[in-house]
Design a protein around this motif. Structure first.
Motif, PDB file in Angstrom:
ATOM      1  N   ILE A 108       5.639   0.466  -7.637  1.00  0.00           N
ATOM      2  CA  ILE A 108       4.207   0.725  -7.686  1.00  0.00           C
ATOM      3  C   ILE A 108       3.521   0.019  -6.516  1.00  0.00           C
ATOM      4  CG2 ILE A 108       2.096   0.340  -9.034  1.00  0.00           C
ATOM      5  CD1 ILE A 108       4.006   2.483 -10.104  1.00  0.00           C
ATOM      6  N   GLY A 109       2.645   0.765  -5.827  1.00  0.00           N
ATOM      7  CA  GLY A 109       1.861   0.188  -4.740  1.00  0.00           C
ATOM      8  C   GLY A 109       2.441   0.360  -3.360  1.00  0.00           C
ATOM      9  N   ARG A 110       3.558   1.041  -3.231  1.00  0.00           N
ATOM     10  CA  ARG A 110       4.195   1.114  -1.912  1.00  0.00           C
ATOM     11  C   ARG A 110       3.516   2.118  -0.986  1.00  0.00           C
ATOM     12  NH1 ARG A 110       9.738   4.141  -3.824  1.00  0.00           N
ATOM     13  NH2 ARG A 110       8.740   5.823  -4.977  1.00  0.00           N
ATOM     14  N   GLY A 111       2.629   2.938  -1.520  1.00  0.00           N
ATOM     15  CA  GLY A 111       2.024   3.976  -0.690  1.00  0.00           C
ATOM     16  C   GLY A 111       0.777   3.536   0.057  1.00  0.00           C
ATOM     17  N   THR A 112       0.455   2.234   0.019  1.00  0.00           N
ATOM     18  CA  THR A 112      -0.737   1.758   0.728  1.00  0.00           C
ATOM     19  C   THR A 112      -0.362   0.491   1.494  1.00  0.00           C
ATOM     20  OG1 THR A 112      -3.049   1.116   0.405  1.00  0.00           O
ATOM     21  CG2 THR A 112      -1.502   0.443  -1.301  1.00  0.00           C
ATOM     22  N   SER A 113      -1.360  -0.226   1.992  1.00  0.00           N
ATOM     23  CA  SER A 113      -1.060  -1.422   2.783  1.00  0.00           C
ATOM     24  C   SER A 113      -0.391  -2.480   1.905  1.00  0.00           C
ATOM     25  CB  SER A 113      -2.349  -1.990   3.371  1.00  0.00           C
ATOM     26  OG  SER A 113      -3.172  -2.526   2.363  1.00  0.00           O
ATOM     27  N   THR A 114       0.248  -3.423   2.556  1.00  0.00           N
ATOM     28  CA  THR A 114       1.055  -4.410   1.843  1.00  0.00           C
ATOM     29  C   THR A 114       0.252  -5.151   0.786  1.00  0.00           C
ATOM     30  OG1 THR A 114       2.454  -4.714   3.770  1.00  0.00           O
ATOM     31  CG2 THR A 114       2.506  -6.440   2.094  1.00  0.00           C
ATOM     32  N   TYR A 115      -0.900  -5.669   1.167  1.00  0.00           N
ATOM     33  CA  TYR A 115      -1.648  -6.483   0.218  1.00  0.00           C
ATOM     34  C   TYR A 115      -2.367  -5.637  -0.816  1.00  0.00           C
ATOM     35  CZ  TYR A 115      -0.422 -10.517   2.947  1.00  0.00           C
ATOM     36  OH  TYR A 115       0.295 -11.499   3.570  1.00  0.00           O
ATOM     37  N   ASP A 116      -2.808  -4.444  -0.429  1.00  0.00           N
ATOM     38  CA  ASP A 116      -3.342  -3.518  -1.428  1.00  0.00           C
ATOM     39  C   ASP A 116      -2.286  -3.227  -2.489  1.00  0.00           C
ATOM     40  OD1 ASP A 116      -5.876  -3.187  -0.572  1.00  0.00           O
ATOM     41  OD2 ASP A 116      -5.625  -1.179   0.256  1.00  0.00           O
ATOM     42  N   GLY A 117      -1.114  -2.828  -2.031  1.00  0.00           N
ATOM     43  CA  GLY A 117      -0.041  -2.464  -2.942  1.00  0.00           C
ATOM     44  C   GLY A 117       0.393  -3.620  -3.821  1.00  0.00           C
ATOM     45  N   MET A 118       0.497  -4.810  -3.210  1.00  0.00           N
ATOM     46  CA  MET A 118       0.927  -5.975  -3.969  1.00  0.00           C
ATOM     47  C   MET A 118      -0.102  -6.333  -5.035  1.00  0.00           C
ATOM     48  SD  MET A 118       2.062  -9.670  -2.411  1.00  0.00           S
ATOM     49  CE  MET A 118       2.691  -8.839  -0.957  1.00  0.00           C
ATOM     50  N   ALA A 119      -1.365  -6.234  -4.662  1.00  0.00           N
ATOM     51  CA  ALA A 119      -2.436  -6.559  -5.612  1.00  0.00           C
ATOM     52  C   ALA A 119      -2.434  -5.577  -6.781  1.00  0.00           C
ATOM     53  CB  ALA A 119      -3.777  -6.548  -4.889  1.00  0.00           C
ATOM     54  N   LEU A 120      -2.266  -4.269  -6.469  1.00  0.00           N
ATOM     55  CA  LEU A 120      -2.216  -3.277  -7.539  1.00  0.00           C
ATOM     56  C   LEU A 120      -1.022  -3.511  -8.456  1.00  0.00           C
ATOM     57  CD1 LEU A 120      -3.154  -0.023  -5.583  1.00  0.00           C
ATOM     58  CD2 LEU A 120      -4.344  -0.910  -7.591  1.00  0.00           C
ATOM     59  N   ALA A 121       0.130  -3.781  -7.853  1.00  0.00           N
ATOM     60  CA  ALA A 121       1.337  -3.996  -8.655  1.00  0.00           C
ATOM     61  C   ALA A 121       1.162  -5.182  -9.604  1.00  0.00           C
ATOM     62  CB  ALA A 121       2.532  -4.213  -7.734  1.00  0.00           C
ATOM     63  N   GLN A 122       0.635  -6.275  -9.078  1.00  0.00           N
ATOM     64  CA  GLN A 122       0.457  -7.462  -9.930  1.00  0.00           C
ATOM     65  C   GLN A 122      -0.551  -7.182 -11.035  1.00  0.00           C
ATOM     66  OE1 GLN A 122       0.066 -11.244  -7.975  1.00  0.00           O
ATOM     67  NE2 GLN A 122      -1.114 -12.132  -9.649  1.00  0.00           N
ATOM     68  N   ALA A 123      -1.629  -6.489 -10.699  1.00  0.00           N
ATOM     69  CA  ALA A 123      -2.649  -6.190 -11.703  1.00  0.00           C
ATOM     70  C   ALA A 123      -2.082  -5.306 -12.809  1.00  0.00           C
ATOM     71  CB  ALA A 123      -3.846  -5.518 -11.038  1.00  0.00           C
ATOM     72  N   VAL A 124      -1.224  -4.342 -12.429  1.00  0.00           N
ATOM     73  CA  VAL A 124      -0.607  -3.461 -13.421  1.00  0.00           C
ATOM     74  C   VAL A 124       0.269  -4.268 -14.368  1.00  0.00           C
ATOM     75  CG1 VAL A 124       1.098  -1.627 -13.735  1.00  0.00           C
ATOM     76  CG2 VAL A 124      -0.722  -1.359 -12.046  1.00  0.00           C
ATOM     77  N   ILE A 125       1.074  -5.176 -13.808  1.00  0.00           N
ATOM     78  CA  ILE A 125       1.943  -6.007 -14.655  1.00  0.00           C
ATOM     79  C   ILE A 125       1.111  -6.847 -15.612  1.00  0.00           C
ATOM     80  CG2 ILE A 125       3.590  -7.915 -14.633  1.00  0.00           C
ATOM     81  CD1 ILE A 125       4.598  -6.832 -11.940  1.00  0.00           C
ATOM     82  N   GLU A 126       0.053  -7.466 -15.096  1.00  0.00           N
ATOM     83  CA  GLU A 126      -0.785  -8.312 -15.939  1.00  0.00           C
ATOM     84  C   GLU A 126      -1.464  -7.507 -17.039  1.00  0.00           C
ATOM     85  OE1 GLU A 126      -3.405 -10.209 -13.213  1.00  0.00           O
ATOM     86  OE2 GLU A 126      -1.905 -11.646 -12.493  1.00  0.00           O
ATOM     87  N   TYR A 127      -1.905  -6.289 -16.701  1.00  0.00           N
ATOM     88  CA  TYR A 127      -2.573  -5.443 -17.689  1.00  0.00           C
ATOM     89  C   TYR A 127      -1.602  -5.052 -18.806  1.00  0.00           C
ATOM     90  CZ  TYR A 127      -5.482  -1.705 -19.615  1.00  0.00           C
ATOM     91  OH  TYR A 127      -6.220  -0.909 -20.456  1.00  0.00           O
ATOM     92  N   ILE A 128      -0.386  -4.665 -18.427  1.00  0.00           N
ATOM     93  CA  ILE A 128       0.608  -4.294 -19.438  1.00  0.00           C
ATOM     94  C   ILE A 128       0.911  -5.478 -20.347  1.00  0.00           C
ATOM     95  CG2 ILE A 128       3.037  -3.658 -19.760  1.00  0.00           C
ATOM     96  CD1 ILE A 128       2.788  -1.932 -17.232  1.00  0.00           C
ATOM     97  N   ARG A 129       1.058  -6.651 -19.733  1.00  0.00           N
ATOM     98  CA  ARG A 129       1.400  -7.835 -20.521  1.00  0.00           C
ATOM     99  C   ARG A 129       0.249  -8.272 -21.431  1.00  0.00           C
ATOM    100  NH1 ARG A 129       4.298 -10.484 -23.859  1.00  0.00           N
ATOM    101  NH2 ARG A 129       3.981 -12.737 -23.835  1.00  0.00           N
TER     102      ARG A 129
END
Length: 860
Positions: free
Chosen positions: A685-706
């Protein structure tokens, strides 16, 4: 119309009622098409386009197909999404006064096909209706070829309703009273209907619609109305509607079904390589269709799951019983579609013989099942109606090997009808008399070459060669026909016998057809019995299929935990293992729960097996919840209500969505719909945009699921920065796909182990892909610089671009690539670029600088 001939006027008048349908217009031995139909059909079917004089100024375009081969051409049009109206002659041309009367006897559409040869044996052919009433949606589905009908209602979004409807993979969709839906927004929609008179149809189908709420009733009304108006015949084989609640089953959206390749592969849409391909060891067509339905709707009801697993366990452990069952099932034809054709009125004598042969296998099947000590198998057997009365009736009525056509005679067994037997006797005795006539006439005339023959034009005749004409008795023979080398004669006795024989044969054929129609109608009265029997046999077939695969593949019985535990020991991807053809599949464990191990954060290089690992856990879950054993040493699972997957990348160009947008849509769908009892698989998740955008989205998704959902989740990523979440967020655990470097080469072990990966190995994978050596070496140099400057672990959101350019490019020549030498201007520009503060440079300034550099380098 006045300019056209009466026949063309008749055609045009009928065609007006079927403007969007190919009209197959019966003329003698052909079905003809005219005007636009002929132009289009000649292209689609690749048949010759001709023309005829229809009374107008120009010749009318025309093409046609033989009536006996029409089914093949109709099937080809249906495959391409067209509809066909079959217009037959409904009166005898000999008795017609003027133009033969013609009527459309049925309209064949992709969703109303009945003939088995048009349909894959192990696939249903559904049509679906969607209706809207009282703030809810009703979804009804019907397979005309088997008589199955299902209905449900949903208080859900448009997308959810469509997913439920399209889960049937319908060939047609009817839309009724759905204000928020449009035909263009519904894939596969073939027809839109206005709201129907619910009361009138309820009155006609009151028993089927009994107990249904308004949206379900409206959907059923729309479906039955459409079927009734197109088929113009009995619908008695349609079963009482089975009402269901979609929440009873494990739900998977279209993305997940595609990603998991449950019934077909993503690559070429074929069955081979899918989970269905692996599990299908069914012996009957109806068993194959039921297996597909079970696979598309896994259970959530634990008692029913346990009952299926009990049956599979018994069958898996008794190879001899399973073998005998398979041999018995192999003798059973497709009872569901046979029943459908019988009720529909297009079954032939061979169909009825197949029915009898199938029913003859039932007593043996019951005996074997009743001998087991498994409640579900005993219950299935006890409910099997062997239909001995039907077997006896068909055995007395029909010969064992009837012809394909029901209008050629030779169908009814001797002894079934006394008058038919008398006609047979008359015909047989007449033919015997004629056979004896030849011998007696040879003796009487002395003409040894004399023979008695028959043709459809002249009937029976006596033929004498030219050389023997002088021996023909005067006044006894009447000349009938002169040939080049012979003369043909008749006698009064011969004509009398001919009349008796032909009359008997004509009456026999007509009487046999009438008797057969009556026999078929008698069997049609027992359709519910046959359909119930078919369902029970299909269930046994699927259970033995599960047992056969489980035994051959070494699968184990899954256990179910009520505490949300998910523990698989030495699990394997069922399909990949089967496709390896003898190579050993590397097994892996998984341990998840709702508390300490809710999210598994998976790191490791591409091709190391992360996606395979994720998919195998989902497939093991699906297999367990359809009642099959699973590929593992042991498996303790919790019942899952939904599976969501985001695996692989694909554009949706038709929908106007990029790869990244598709990724976000699929991820959002999981976040919006998942519950604590769901299973989520997210890959990169998040690989289709800039590094920090993607990383931020990925972390937010994990936190939301948890924090917000609590679903068990497998999250694969190349963002190593995210592995720190295991230290700061409870329930998140790092696992990685293990790899080893040996002699500078990367070795994939395909083993998932605890902890995070030490690095990504992306450059190693590029090397395996045989990228140019210069690129590989340059990437390693840049990576070293980035790591030295801490860019890969930056926490302040600022990338050190200086590190990117401070590393010198490789200048040493290699065997694969020449050395790279920079000119003085290039070196100066590179120095300026290193000093450039990208955070303070506007796009316009950057563009002006670029033009200046290009001018200095004298680039065009």
């Amino acid at each position: 119309m006045a300019q056209y001939t009466p026949m063309i006027q008749q055609y045009l008048a009928i065609k007006q009622d079927y403007p969007d349908t190919f009209l197959f217009f019966r003329m003698g031995d052909f079905y003809e098409l005219f005007f636009e139909d002929a132009l289009l059909a000649s292209r689609e079917l690749e048949i010759t386009l001709t023309g005829r004089d229809g009374g107008g100024e120009d010749r009318i375009p025309m093409c046609g197909v033989p009536h006996h081969a029409a089914d093949t051409y109709i099937a080809e049009l249906l495959k391409k999404g067209y509809k066909v109206a079959v217009c037959d002659q409904v009166e005898d041309p000999k008795e017609a006064k003027g133009i033969v009367r013609r009527e459309v006897t049925r309209v064949i559409t992709p969703g109303t096909m009945m003939e088995g040869k048009w349909l894959p044996d192990k696939e249903n052919n559904y049509m679906v209706a969607v209706a809207w009433a009282d703030g809810r949606s009703g979804v009804a589905a019907c397979d005309m070829s088997t008589g199955e009908m299902y209905v449900t209602s949903l208080a859900a979004s448009k997308q959810t309703v469509l997913e439920e409807a399209l889960q049937y993979r319908p060939k047609e969709m009817v839309v009724c009273a759905v204000p928020r839906f449009s035909q263009t927004s519904i894939p596969q929609a073939e027809l839109s209907l206005e709201e129907l008179d619910a009361f009138a149809i309820d009155k006609q189908y009151g028993e089927q619609a009994k107990g249904l709420d308004l949206p379900m009733r409206q959907a059923v009304n729309a479906l039955l109305h459409y079927i009734g108006t197109t088929q113009k015949r009995s619908l008695s084989h349609l079963r009482l509607i089975k009402r269901y609640d979609a929440r009873q089953y494990l739900q998977m959206d279209g993305f997940s079904r595609r990603n998991l390749e449950l019934t077909e592969t993503i690559r070429d849409k074929s069955k081979k390589g899918s989970l269905l391909w692996l599990l299908d060891r069914t012996e009957t067509a109806m068993g194959g269709r039921l297996l597909r339905r079970w696979l598309e709707r896994p259970l959530r009801h634990l008692p029913e799951l346990t009952a299926r697993l009990d049956a599979v366990e018994v069958l898996k452990g008794d190879m001899l019983l399973r073998s005998d069952l398979r041999d018995c099932l192999d003798r059973v034809y497709d009872l569901e579609r046979l029943a459908g054709r019988i009720s529909y009125g297009n079954a032939n004598a061979r169909d009825l013989v197949q029915l009898r042969l199938s029913l003859e296998a039932v007593p043996e099947l019951k005996r074997m099942l009743l001998a087991t000590d498994t409640p579900v198998l005993i219950e299935l057997a006890e409910g099997m109606d062997a239909c001995t009365d039907i077997v006896s009736f068909l055995g007395q009525a029909l010969v064992d090997d009837p012809p394909l056509s029901v209008r050629e005679g030779g169908i009814i067994r001797t002894g079934y009808d006394s008058y038919l037997d008398k006609l047979h006797t008359a015909s047989r005795e007449g033919k015997t008399w004629i056979a004896q006539l030849e011998q007696s006439e040879r003796e009487a005339t002395g003409i040894r070459s004399l023979k008695v023959g028959f043709n459809k034009v002249f009937g029976y005749y006596i033929e004498v060669s030219k050389a023997n004409i002088g021996n023909v008795p005067a006044g006894r023979y009447e000349r009938k026909q002169t040939l080049a080398n012979a003369e043909r004669y008749i006698t009064p006795e011969l004509k009398e016998k001919e009349a008796l024989i032909l009359e008997a044969e004509e009456k026999m054929i007509e009487l046999e057809y009438q008797l057969f129609v009556a026999i078929r109608s008698e069997i049609a009265a027992h359709i519910p019995r046959l359909q119930e029997l078919a369902q029970r046999i299909a269930s046994v077939d699927v259970l033995q299929s599960f047992a056969t695969v489980s035994d051959e593949r070494g699968y184990v019985r899954p256990q179910f935990s009520q505490q949300g535990e998910y523990r698989i020991e030495e699990g394997r991807h069922p399909v990949v293992e089967a496709m390896l053809e003898g190579e050993k599949f590397v097994s892996n464990d998984v341990h998840m729960d709702h508390d300490q191990r809710q999210v598994l954060l998976i790191t490791g290089p591409n091709m190391a097996g992360k996606s395979t690992y994720m998919r195998q856990i989902a497939l093991i879950t699906v297999m367990a919840q359809i009642g099959c054993f699973v590929p593992a040493k042991s498996a303790t699972l919790s019942v899952v209500d939904q599976i969501f997957t985001r695996i692989g990348a694909a554009d949706d160009l038709a929908g106007g969505h990029s790869t990244f947008m598709v990724e976000m849509l699929e991820t959002n769908h999981a976040l919006q719909k998942a519950t604590q009892d769901s299973l989520i698989l997210l890959d990169e998740i998040g690989r289709g945009t800039s590094t920090y955008d993607g990383m931020a989205l990925a972390q937010a998704v994990i936190e939301y699921i948890r924090e917000k959902i609590g679903a068990k989740t497998l999250f694969s990523t190349h963002y190593h920065e995210l592995t720190g979440l295991a230290d700061s967020l409870s329930g998140v655990v790092n696992v990685h796909a293990r790899c080893e470097e040996r002699d500078g080469k990367l070795l994939f072990l395909h083993k998932i182990e605890e902890g995070k990966a030490d690095k990504s190995y992306g450059i190693h994978v590029a090397e395996l892909a045989e990228m140019p050596v210069w690129v590989i070496e340059r990437a390693r140099t840049i990576l070293t610089g980035l790591e030295a400057n801490g860019a890969s672990h930056a926490r302040d959101g600022q990338m050190s671009f200086d590190a990117l350019w401070s590393s010198p490019a490789p200048v040493a020549a290699t065997k694969e690539q020449p050395a790279v030498q920079l000119s003085a201007d290039e070196q100066a520009i590179l120095s300026e670029l290193r000093e450039l503060d990208l955070n303070q440079t506007t796009p316009m300034d950057a563009m002006l600088q670029l033009f200046a550099w290009k001018k200095r380098l004298k680039k065009e």
